[in-house]
Design an enzyme around this catalytic site. Structure first.
Site, PDB file in Angstrom:
ATOM      1  CG  ASP A  69      11.099   2.106  51.137  1.00 28.21           C
ATOM      2  OD1 ASP A  69      11.495   0.933  51.245  1.00 28.21           O
ATOM      3  OD2 ASP A  69      10.487   2.693  52.042  1.00 28.21           O
ATOM      4  CG  ASN A 138       6.479  10.076  60.136  1.00 25.63           C
ATOM      5  OD1 ASN A 138       6.264   8.956  59.705  1.00 25.63           O
ATOM      6  ND2 ASN A 138       7.401  10.880  59.616  1.00 25.63           N
ATOM      7  CG  HIS A 140       7.122   6.814  57.094  1.00 28.30           C
ATOM      8  ND1 HIS A 140       7.986   7.282  58.058  1.00 28.30           N
ATOM      9  CD2 HIS A 140       7.543   5.553  56.825  1.00 28.30           C
ATOM     10  CE1 HIS A 140       8.866   6.347  58.347  1.00 28.30           C
ATOM     11  NE2 HIS A 140       8.625   5.281  57.622  1.00 28.30           N
ATOM     12  CD  GLU A 145       9.275  10.411  56.126  1.00 26.34           C
ATOM     13  OE1 GLU A 145       8.332  10.254  56.924  1.00 26.34           O
ATOM     14  OE2 GLU A 145      10.431   9.989  56.349  1.00 26.34           O
TER      15      GLU A 145
HETATM   16  C1  GLP Z   1      11.237   2.595  57.197  1.00 29.52           C
HETATM   17  C2  GLP Z   1      10.648   2.046  55.890  1.00 29.52           C
HETATM   18  C3  GLP Z   1       9.173   1.748  56.017  1.00 29.52           C
HETATM   19  C4  GLP Z   1       8.884   1.005  57.293  1.00 29.52           C
HETATM   20  C5  GLP Z   1       9.269   1.863  58.472  1.00 29.52           C
HETATM   21  C6  GLP Z   1       8.962   1.234  59.816  1.00 29.52           C
HETATM   22  O1  GLP Z   1      11.279   3.963  57.274  1.00 29.52           O
HETATM   23  N1  GLP Z   1      10.877   2.924  54.796  1.00 29.52           N
HETATM   24  O2  GLP Z   1       8.760   0.989  54.880  1.00 29.52           O
HETATM   25  O3  GLP Z   1       7.501   0.680  57.360  1.00 29.52           O
HETATM   26  O4  GLP Z   1      10.655   2.113  58.394  1.00 29.52           O
HETATM   27  O5  GLP Z   1       9.976   0.350  60.191  1.00 29.52           O
HETATM   28  P1  GLP Z   1       9.921  -0.626  61.414  1.00 29.52           P
HETATM   29  O6  GLP Z   1       9.087  -1.778  60.976  1.00 29.52           O
HETATM   30  O7  GLP Z   1      11.342  -1.024  61.654  1.00 29.52           O
HETATM   31  O8  GLP Z   1       9.326   0.111  62.551  1.00 29.52           O
END
Ligand code: GLP
Length: 250
Positions: A69, A138, A140, A145
């Site tokens: 993304d 959440n 995702h 989402e």
């Molecule tokens: C972002 C990314 C996800 C990632 C998530 C969790 O929103 N788009 O791909 O898995 O954050 O991030 P973290 O590993 O910092 O908790």
């Protein structure tokens, strides 16, 4: 098709496991196609892979990568863009030619066309061999989402308010967090040969348990991973603390 569980003691051990699975794949298939994630969770895994490149000569010269993304509206030079993140944390430290790395362009004038082109590039590369994933609080995956269906494809989405709050820790002010992103879809992820989801810390425990033990539902997008034939969750003990063991553990 149960999700496989690998529970280890610490975040460092999560990284160790994940990096060795990726390295084994590269050794077996030097021109593998890797799907990559941003977020803080995979950073120690990238560090270990960089060490393996420096010390053991693990080469990424023939690897192709696709990222999950990108924020809409941030230039590559913005330190919170995912292109910048990948360069800082991984690409600049290994021998991958930049043209073999693919991240959706969050500044594309036509986002729909950019998303279609991204899907085509994955197909032309022969599909993703292994996709590394994190998970949001959440549930995702990528920026899919709650509400994202299992047949969703790469597209422009609105980032959920709770994700904006979670990701605001990387920005000076929550108002600076982009409200939209380009993200691969749940179906795009499910087409990978293998999926490794990494989660650490107790704030991920609920999302992980819903993904693993809950019904498959767009309310918890990661639950769609239950449909994948080769998906492993590598968790530290805190992230696994709400897990109920109805699935096999290895
Ligand atoms: C972002 C990314 C996800 C990632 C998530 C969790 O929103 N788009 O791909 O898995 O954050 O991030 P973290 O590993 O910092 O908790």
């Amino acid at each position: 098709m149960a999700i496989q569980l690998d529970i280890v003691e610490t975040p460092d051990k999560v990284a160790q496991k994940a990096a060795s699975i990726v390295a084994n794949l590269i050794q077996a298939k030097p021109n593998a196609v890797l799907g990559l994630a941003t977020g803080s969770t995979p950073v120690p895994t990238y560090k270990r892979l960089v060490q393996m490149h420096r010390k053991n000569g693990l080469s990424f010269a023939h690897i192709t990568t696709f990222n999950l993304d990108e924020y809409v509206g941030l230039p590559e030079s913005h330190e919170q863009s995912y292109r910048f993140f990948m360069h800082q944390n991984f690409f600049q430290h290994i021998d991958i030619p930049p043209e073999q790395t693919h991240i959706p362009n969050g500044l594309a004038p036509d986002p729909d066309q950019e998303c279609e082109a991204f899907e085509s590039k994955i197909q032309s590369a022969g599909g993703v061999d292994l996709w590394l994933l994190g998970i949001g609080h959440n549930g995702h995956i990528a920026f899919n989402e709650p509400g994202s269906s299992s047949d969703s494809r790469t597209r422009l989405i609105s980032i959920a308010p709770e994700t904006i709050t979670a990701n605001s820790r990387f920005f000076d002010h929550p108002s600076q967090v982009p409200r939209q992103a380009l993200t691969v879809g749940v179906a795009t992820i499910l087409e990978a040969g293998k999926i490794l989801l990494l989660a650490t810390g107790k704030d991920k425990a609920l999302a992980v348990s819903k993904a693993m033990n809950g019904p498959v539902s767009p309310n918890w997008p990661a639950s769609a991973l239950q449909h994948h034939p080769d998906c492993t969750f590598i968790l530290d003990q805190e992230a696994a603390s709400l897990m109920t063991f109805t699935h096999s553990t290895r």
